[in-house]
Design an enzyme around this catalytic site. Structure first.
Site, PDB file in Angstrom:
ATOM      1  N   ASP A   1      -7.984   5.302  -2.593  1.00  0.00           N
ATOM      2  CA  ASP A   1      -7.139   4.186  -2.159  1.00  0.00           C
ATOM      3  C   ASP A   1      -6.661   3.418  -3.378  1.00  0.00           C
ATOM      4  O   ASP A   1      -7.380   2.584  -3.936  1.00  0.00           O
ATOM      5  CB  ASP A   1      -7.920   3.248  -1.230  1.00  0.00           C
TER       6      ASP A   1
ATOM      7  N   HIS B   1      -2.216   0.644   7.173  1.00  0.00           N
ATOM      8  CA  HIS B   1      -2.530   0.938   5.770  1.00  0.00           C
ATOM      9  C   HIS B   1      -2.214   2.397   5.474  1.00  0.00           C
ATOM     10  O   HIS B   1      -2.068   3.220   6.386  1.00  0.00           O
ATOM     11  CB  HIS B   1      -4.011   0.646   5.512  1.00  0.00           C
TER      12      HIS B   1
ATOM     13  N   CYS C   1       0.809  -1.223   0.000  1.00  0.00           N
ATOM     14  CA  CYS C   1       0.000   0.000   0.000  1.00  0.00           C
ATOM     15  C   CYS C   1       0.842   1.272   0.000  1.00  0.00           C
ATOM     16  O   CYS C   1       0.494   2.252  -0.664  1.00  0.00           O
ATOM     17  CB  CYS C   1      -0.959  -0.012   1.185  1.00  0.00           C
TER      18      CYS C   1
END
Length: 658
Positions: A468, A452, A408
């Site tokens: 995202d 994250h 991520c």
């Protein structure tokens, strides 16, 4: 001085209590301290068995000097709680070498109780509470044993006495727990142990990490008052990183942070209240469900809507907040704010800058079209992995055009850089996403592998929007928990392999038990005032005084009655107990045994009242004489007497004369 010497039983109890009280500290103590404790226990055992003599004063002096130097070197001249506890453990170990008189034993046991209490500085779990209770019981048994004669040997009696001493304290402990007001601590300590770890940091630098090993340590637990948000809406924001130096993202300088306006939030969905129990992180920031609307007093909300404290979080904390999942955030930016969220180094990552210009030109300057095309490229060409390798210089270029694999942080950093290069304000947000739902206590459990990072992009007229990029590459990472995703994709994961259903169920039950302990015991302070109002009908001072005095008086009265009540002497011998029951049953006027009458004479006198049982009574009388006065008495006679007594008790009508 012989009366001041302690028994061998007392020495054994003390060694056992000292050994057990040091065990919880083994995970952080320097290696030489447990070695010293084991050596002292072994030496004391050899002295106890008479094989060694007590060490000379010069040996003890040398041990004290060496231990002091070891503490100074091990803790680097820092006088924190770890140093103080280590000093107590070392002193406890050295004191073992001179236990001879009662006074020495008392000192050792008092220090043992103090070291037992320090275990809660490092671990507050329910299992630690049970373990320390065991240590306290054994220490009380040791305290009882040192009051015995030096030749006493009664291990079981010491343990029973310790339990009898502890039981009356339980009601008073409950009164104190429920009714005594919680006071803020007079001091604050910082514990630098493994319990204060976090999966997040104040910076994000994906190019410097070749492989990410996921930790299963608990980050926080959350309970919702209403509907639980779905997995793809469980974004927990912690930090906003808006400064990029060419390799790492970080928070801006304090002067820049203070110049930013508090961002205006317009809710577009109902508020969702929730409670969070966050583990110690050693950092001042907290987590909040995106986007936070209101928080409890004592918490601060920054201009970019993140929560933080005035001091680092060194202990588990419970707090309340509310959030909305649909919103409009800061629809207008000033020129200074826009310039800040477009900030990039003057040079570096030229290929990524050129890519941004191509995307901008190909989509006629439409920011949303640029975002869609960039995400589509991620979906077609990129791979999600926890072992991407190092990227070297110009890390964004190396990621986008060479490796094309990462997790991520890589996707977030590259997306924010490209958007800023395309003159689209963007910033990086770090926190946690997802979590595992526990159905037994109905709470969301978030661990460090749920850490994250995502992007917030500013669009004209719409304000800050969550973006995202991980969802374009690995959408299952967002729709499921991180644990399930890593297991399913054979990533490096601390649990190792797929989890069996019954193991998962057992783990969730265990987690639920721990959560209940933390919420209702360790964090009872936050609920005490409301519970007292419900119980007492109000919180006036006189109600609180009565609520404290009445149960306290009842507890002390009950304990006093229990200790001062007349106690029946319990007869342990089954034969004597059977004979006593026989005499209590035959209580008629002429059957009562006289004070000067022997058992044999009494049985012979009353045998004529019951002709059917006369032979058994006379036999019992003869056996009693033989048992008491004959030289050849044995266990066989006692067994026969017991059988006769039980037969008479079954056959005699009792309490009357025929």
């Amino acid at each position: 001085m012989k009366g001041q010497q302690i028994s061998r039983t007392a020495v054994v109890w003390q060694l056992l209590a000292v050994a057990l009280v040091v065990l919880p500290h083994l995970q952080w103590l320097p290696l030489w301290v447990p070695v010293l404790v084991v050596a002292s226990l072994g030496a004391r055992l050899m002295i106890h068995r008479g094989r060694w003599s007590f060490p000379h004063w010069s040996v003890k002096t040398a041990l004290v000097v060496a231990s002091s130097g070891g503490l100074i070197l091990s803790f680097n001249h820092q006088a924190g709680p770890e140093t103080m506890v280590a000093l107590l453990v070392v002193a406890l170990a050295l004191k073992l070498l001179e236990i001879y008189h009662r006074r020495d034993a008392l000192i050792v046991l008092f220090v043992t109780l103090f070291v037992a209490a320090t275990a809660f500085l490092f671990n507050e779990s329910v299992w630690m509470a049970g373990y320390i209770l065991l240590v306290v019981i054994l220490t009380l048994a040791a305290l009882n044993s040192i009051q015995q004669a030096s030749d006493a040997n009664r291990y079981r009696d010491n343990l029973k006495t310790a339990l009898h001493m502890l039981l009356p304290a339980i009601p008073f402990m409950l009164v104190l727990f429920f009714l005594f007001p919680r006071l803020e601590p007079f001091w604050s300590v910082t514990i630098d142990t493994a319990t204060a770890k976090t999966g997040l940091s104040d910076e994000l630098s994906p190019g410097d990490i070749s492989e990410l090993s996921q930790s299963s340590e608990l980050a926080f637990r959350a309970t919702f008052s209403g509907e639980v948000p779905p997995p793809d809406q469980r974004y927990w924001r912690a930090l906003v990183l808006s400064h990029f130096d060419g390799r790492r993202w970080s928070r801006p300088e304090p002067a820049v942070r203070h110049s930013l306006r508090a961002e205006k939030l317009t809710p577009l969905s109902p508020e969702q209240p929730y409670d969070v129990i966050m583990e110690a992180s050693g950092r001042p920031w907290l987590v909040a469900l995106d986007q936070p609307v209101a928080v409890e007093p004592g918490l601060r909300m920054s201009a970019v809507r993140t929560l933080h404290l005035d001091a680092p979080l060194e202990r588990r904390r419970q707090y309340q907040a509310s959030a909305v999942t649909r919103y409009r955030l800061q629809p207008l930016l000033t020129s200074a704010e826009r310039q800040h969220y477009l900030q990039l180094p003057a040079s570096g990552n030229p290929q990524s800058r050129a890519l941004a210009q191509r995307l901008l030109a190909a989509n006629n300057g439409d920011p949303q079209a640029v975002i869609r095309q960039l995400l589509a490229q991620f979906n077609r060409e990129f791979i999600y992995t926890l072992a991407p390798g190092r990227l070297g210089s110009d890390s964004v270029d190396r990621f986008l055009f060479d490796s094309q694999q990462g997790y991520c942080e890589h996707f977030t950093s590259a997306t924010a850089f490209v958007l800023r290069s395309a003159d689209i304000p963007a910033r990086v947000v770090t926190g946690y996403q997802g979590g595992e739902w526990n159905p037994y206590e109905r709470y969301l459990q978030v661990r460090q592998y749920d850490a994250h990072a995502w992007v917030e992009v500013w669009l004209d007229g719409e304000g800050w929007q969550r973006l995202d990029p991980t969802s374009a590459v690995a959408p299952e990472r967002i729709r499921t928990s991180a644990g399930e995703f890593f297991n399913a994709n054979n990533e490096r994961f601390s649990r190792g392999g797929l989890e069996l259903e019954w193991l998962r169920d057992m783990r969730q039950r265990y987690d639920a038990f721990n959560y209940a302990w933390q919420r209702w015991v360790l964090n009872y302070q936050g609920q005490q005032s409301d519970l007292l109002k419900d119980w007492l009908g109000g919180s006036e001072q006189w109600r609180l005084i009565l609520a404290w005095l009445l149960p306290t008086a009842a507890v002390f009265g009950g304990v006093a009655w229990w200790q001062l009540r007349p106690r029946r002497v319990r007869i342990k011998d089954p034969l004597e107990r059977a004979l006593l029951r026989l005499q209590q049953r035959l209580t008629g006027e002429n059957c009562r045994r006289q004070p000067a009458e022997s058992l044999s004479m009494w049985l012979q006198r009353i045998a004529g009242y019951w002709p059917e049982q006369q032979s058994q009574m006379l036999r019992l009388a003869w056996l009693d004489d033989q048992q008491r006065y004959a030289a050849g008495a044995d266990q066989t006679m006692r067994t026969e007497m017991l059988q006769l007594c039980r037969q008479l008790l079954r056959e005699l009508p009792g309490r009357r004369i025929p």
